[in-house]
Design a protein around this motif. Structure first.
Motif, PDB file in Angstrom:
ATOM      1  N   GLY A  52      27.500 -91.956  16.213  1.00 29.69           N
ATOM      2  CA  GLY A  52      26.879 -90.740  16.037  1.00 29.69           C
ATOM      3  C   GLY A  52      25.825 -90.807  15.043  1.00 29.69           C
ATOM      4  O   GLY A  52      24.635 -90.523  15.246  1.00 29.69           O
ATOM      5  N   ARG A  53      26.174 -91.397  13.801  1.00 26.66           N
ATOM      6  CA  ARG A  53      25.318 -91.443  12.790  1.00 26.66           C
ATOM      7  C   ARG A  53      24.078 -92.467  13.183  1.00 26.66           C
ATOM      8  O   ARG A  53      22.844 -92.322  12.650  1.00 26.66           O
ATOM      9  CB  ARG A  53      26.295 -91.907  11.490  1.00 26.66           C
ATOM     10  N   GLN A  54      24.590 -93.501  13.698  1.00 31.84           N
ATOM     11  CA  GLN A  54      23.362 -94.521  14.196  1.00 31.84           C
ATOM     12  C   GLN A  54      22.227 -93.698  14.926  1.00 31.84           C
ATOM     13  O   GLN A  54      21.148 -93.874  14.739  1.00 31.84           O
ATOM     14  CB  GLN A  54      23.997 -95.755  15.097  1.00 31.84           C
ATOM     15  N   ALA A  55      22.824 -92.723  15.992  1.00 32.42           N
ATOM     16  CA  ALA A  55      22.060 -92.095  17.009  1.00 32.42           C
ATOM     17  C   ALA A  55      21.420 -91.143  16.176  1.00 32.42           C
ATOM     18  O   ALA A  55      20.315 -90.852  16.364  1.00 32.42           O
ATOM     19  CB  ALA A  55      22.610 -91.410  18.021  1.00 32.42           C
ATOM     20  N   THR A  56      21.805 -90.484  15.085  1.00 30.09           N
ATOM     21  CA  THR A  56      21.081 -89.556  14.134  1.00 30.09           C
ATOM     22  C   THR A  56      20.019 -90.348  13.255  1.00 30.09           C
ATOM     23  O   THR A  56      18.937 -89.759  13.226  1.00 30.09           O
ATOM     24  CB  THR A  56      22.034 -88.835  13.346  1.00 30.09           C
ATOM     25  N   ASP A  57      20.241 -91.411  13.213  1.00 30.13           N
ATOM     26  CA  ASP A  57      19.170 -92.216  12.130  1.00 30.13           C
ATOM     27  C   ASP A  57      17.967 -92.341  13.054  1.00 30.13           C
ATOM     28  O   ASP A  57      16.709 -92.379  12.640  1.00 30.13           O
ATOM     29  CB  ASP A  57      19.984 -93.404  11.653  1.00 30.13           C
ATOM     30  N   LEU A  58      18.487 -93.028  14.233  1.00 27.70           N
ATOM     31  CA  LEU A  58      17.070 -93.399  15.226  1.00 27.70           C
ATOM     32  C   LEU A  58      16.488 -92.105  15.452  1.00 27.70           C
ATOM     33  O   LEU A  58      15.320 -92.211  15.607  1.00 27.70           O
ATOM     34  CB  LEU A  58      17.888 -94.027  16.596  1.00 27.70           C
ATOM     35  N   LEU A 100      33.440 -87.118  17.529  1.00 28.07           N
ATOM     36  CA  LEU A 100      32.405 -87.221  16.304  1.00 28.07           C
ATOM     37  C   LEU A 100      32.754 -86.436  15.078  1.00 28.07           C
ATOM     38  O   LEU A 100      32.171 -86.826  14.082  1.00 28.07           O
ATOM     39  CB  LEU A 100      31.090 -86.654  16.802  1.00 28.07           C
ATOM     40  N   GLY A 101      33.984 -85.899  15.201  1.00 27.43           N
ATOM     41  CA  GLY A 101      34.387 -85.440  13.687  1.00 27.43           C
ATOM     42  C   GLY A 101      33.639 -84.137  13.699  1.00 27.43           C
ATOM     43  O   GLY A 101      33.380 -83.338  14.486  1.00 27.43           O
ATOM     44  N   ARG A 102      33.282 -83.766  12.101  1.00 22.76           N
ATOM     45  CA  ARG A 102      32.622 -82.452  11.814  1.00 22.76           C
ATOM     46  C   ARG A 102      31.284 -82.661  11.965  1.00 22.76           C
ATOM     47  O   ARG A 102      30.518 -83.594  11.866  1.00 22.76           O
ATOM     48  CB  ARG A 102      32.819 -82.423  10.124  1.00 22.76           C
ATOM     49  N   ILE A 103      30.754 -81.899  12.958  1.00 23.14           N
ATOM     50  CA  ILE A 103      29.370 -82.033  13.498  1.00 23.14           C
ATOM     51  C   ILE A 103      28.361 -81.699  12.341  1.00 23.14           C
ATOM     52  O   ILE A 103      27.198 -82.201  12.303  1.00 23.14           O
ATOM     53  CB  ILE A 103      28.899 -81.057  14.658  1.00 23.14           C
ATOM     54  N   GLY A 104      28.602 -80.792  11.487  1.00 22.91           N
ATOM     55  CA  GLY A 104      27.897 -80.552  10.313  1.00 22.91           C
ATOM     56  C   GLY A 104      27.332 -81.796   9.616  1.00 22.91           C
ATOM     57  O   GLY A 104      26.314 -81.773   8.958  1.00 22.91           O
ATOM     58  N   ASN A 120      33.079 -86.884  22.644  1.00 21.83           N
ATOM     59  CA  ASN A 120      32.053 -86.038  22.577  1.00 21.83           C
ATOM     60  C   ASN A 120      30.878 -86.488  22.970  1.00 21.83           C
ATOM     61  O   ASN A 120      30.231 -87.769  22.823  1.00 21.83           O
ATOM     62  CB  ASN A 120      31.907 -85.713  20.704  1.00 21.83           C
ATOM     63  N   HIS A 121      30.067 -85.761  23.797  1.00 23.80           N
ATOM     64  CA  HIS A 121      28.573 -86.072  24.261  1.00 23.80           C
ATOM     65  C   HIS A 121      27.943 -85.153  23.389  1.00 23.80           C
ATOM     66  O   HIS A 121      28.097 -83.776  23.343  1.00 23.80           O
ATOM     67  CB  HIS A 121      28.557 -85.952  25.556  1.00 23.80           C
ATOM     68  N   MET A 122      26.681 -85.498  22.685  1.00 23.03           N
ATOM     69  CA  MET A 122      26.141 -84.532  22.036  1.00 23.03           C
ATOM     70  C   MET A 122      24.334 -84.391  22.293  1.00 23.03           C
ATOM     71  O   MET A 122      23.847 -85.580  22.474  1.00 23.03           O
ATOM     72  CB  MET A 122      26.193 -84.840  20.569  1.00 23.03           C
TER      73      MET A 122
END
Ligand code: NAD
Length: 352
Positions: free
Chosen positions: A90-96, A117-121, A262-264
């Motif tokens: 999820g963090r890799q997707a956020t970085d991209l 994904l844990g804590r979405i914040g 989780n799908h986000m």
């Protein structure tokens, strides 16, 4: 027990390494979990370790998976997490997504097939640290539903989180919330303590409001927050997170395999491409001060903004340690042993 965050991070990292997780991925996941504990969200902290260990041993969680770009088209990215640790993929997707938003002003990221994904914040905080605004719609699948729609007796959803982060000149505004009235973990705690849950949170098997925390195990459901409004937002999280970004929604019962997925859907926006970051910052900072300046209502000390309670908790838990109740700690230690740790190794890491 009360444990220092650094010791807890080390312990959590070692448990995850015993599952065969590469050290960097184990450490990133452990950091995320302990950060949730520091911020007061114990339901998404190290208490998730038994879930993760069980999921990895059943072959659901792919401990060393990396996020894969499935589609890169204009402002849209579709990224598959391969059921890896959500905290990593999820963090890799956020970085991209941040990289794309820097180039285009906006990124719309479908981040699918993440193990929990844990804590979405934490993803919003990552975007905000890069100067971006972010919006997250998330669905939760892989287990049977336990949240009812407003007015419904049967369960149709899980706790589908919604999150939005906005950078400010000082501390960021992070609205990060489940769309259920309360977290399932809070029902479990109330049940253990024999205490009632807040009014409007739970419904019995006939759909009648109840404050009995045992109602869920007797066929009842957790209700949505805010009656029909929360129910509608939860549905949008299901459709945008699970349907648009992800590959399946709660209706697909064949996919409920006791693995939390989780799908986000993430929208990442660069304030510079709208009216300009300067004007936006002026409005955000002014509005923040205006909101805080409201006289407190009876029974309140002050008006708090999204992210405030988490910051307060973090300061006190960094100083005083993280409390973990005996039942949760026992479950975590049992999971650590299932992952292959010896009792003496657990004691050495947590009590030395
Ligand atoms: P919560 O009810 O404690 O807080 C929700 C939001 O309200 C937060 O932004 C918080 O800063 C704010 N807030 C809390 N008290 C406030 C007050 N008195 N005044 C003003 N603002 C206040 O959070 P929750 O709904 O229990 O969710 C807890 C965590 O669970 C979140 O981090 C969420 O991402 C996570 N979660 C994850 C999943 C998943 O599947 N990964 C599912 C559900 C929830």
């Amino acid at each position: 027990m009360i444990i220092d965050h650094l010791r807890l991070r080390r312990f959590a990292t070692v448990v995850l390494e015993h599952l065969g997780t590469e050290t960097a991925k184990a450490a990133e996941t452990a950091d995320h979990l302990v950060e949730a504990n520091l911020k007061g969200h114990d339901s998404h902290g190290v208490g998730m370790i038994p879930n993760y260990v069980g999921s990895a041993l059943r072959g659901g969680l792919q401990v060393n998976a990396e996020a894969q770009v499935v589609k890169d088209q204009g402002a849209v990215l579709l990224i598959d997490g391969g059921f890896g640790f959500g905290q990593v993929v999820g963090r890799q997707a956020t970085d991209l997504g941040i990289e794309k938003a820097r180039a285009l002003g906006i990124a719309c990221v479908g981040s699918r097939n993440n193990h929990h994904l844990g804590r979405i914040g934490s993803y919003a905080e990552h975007c905000v640290a890069a100067g971006m605004v972010s919006i997250h719609f998330v669905n939760v699948v892989g287990h049977p539903p336990f949240v009812s729609m407003w007015g419904g007796r049967d369960k149709r959803l899980q706790t589908n989180p919604f999150c939005c982060g906005v950078p400010t000149e000082s501390e960021p505004l992070i609205l990060d919330m489940a769309t259920s009235a309360i977290a399932l973990g809070k029902v479990r705690v109330a049940s253990m303590k024999g205490e009632p849950v807040p009014e409007g949170s739970l419904f019995d098997h006939l759909g009648r409001p109840t404050q009995d925390p045992n109602a869920i195990s007797e066929g009842g459901s957790l209700g949505p927050f805010g009656q029909h409004k929360g129910s509608g937002l939860a549905l949008m999280c299901e459709l945008l997170g699970g349907g648009l970004a992800g590959e399946w929604t709660m209706q697909d019962i064949d996919q409920q395999k006791e693995v939390t997925v989780n799908h986000m859907l993430m929208l990442i926006l660069d304030p510079n491409v709208f009216g300009g970051a300067e004007g936006f910052a002026r409005e955000v900072n002014g509005m923040q001060a205006y909101a805080r300046s409201a006289a407190p209502a009876e029974g309140f000390e002050r008006v708090q903004l999204p992210g405030d309670p988490e910051r307060t908790s973090r300061v006190s838990r960094l100083a005083e340690g993280i409390p973990i109740d005996a039942q949760s700690w026992q479950a975590i230690c049992q999971a650590a042993e299932k992952a292959g740790m010896s009792a003496s190794e657990i004691i050495a890491l947590t009590q030395a």
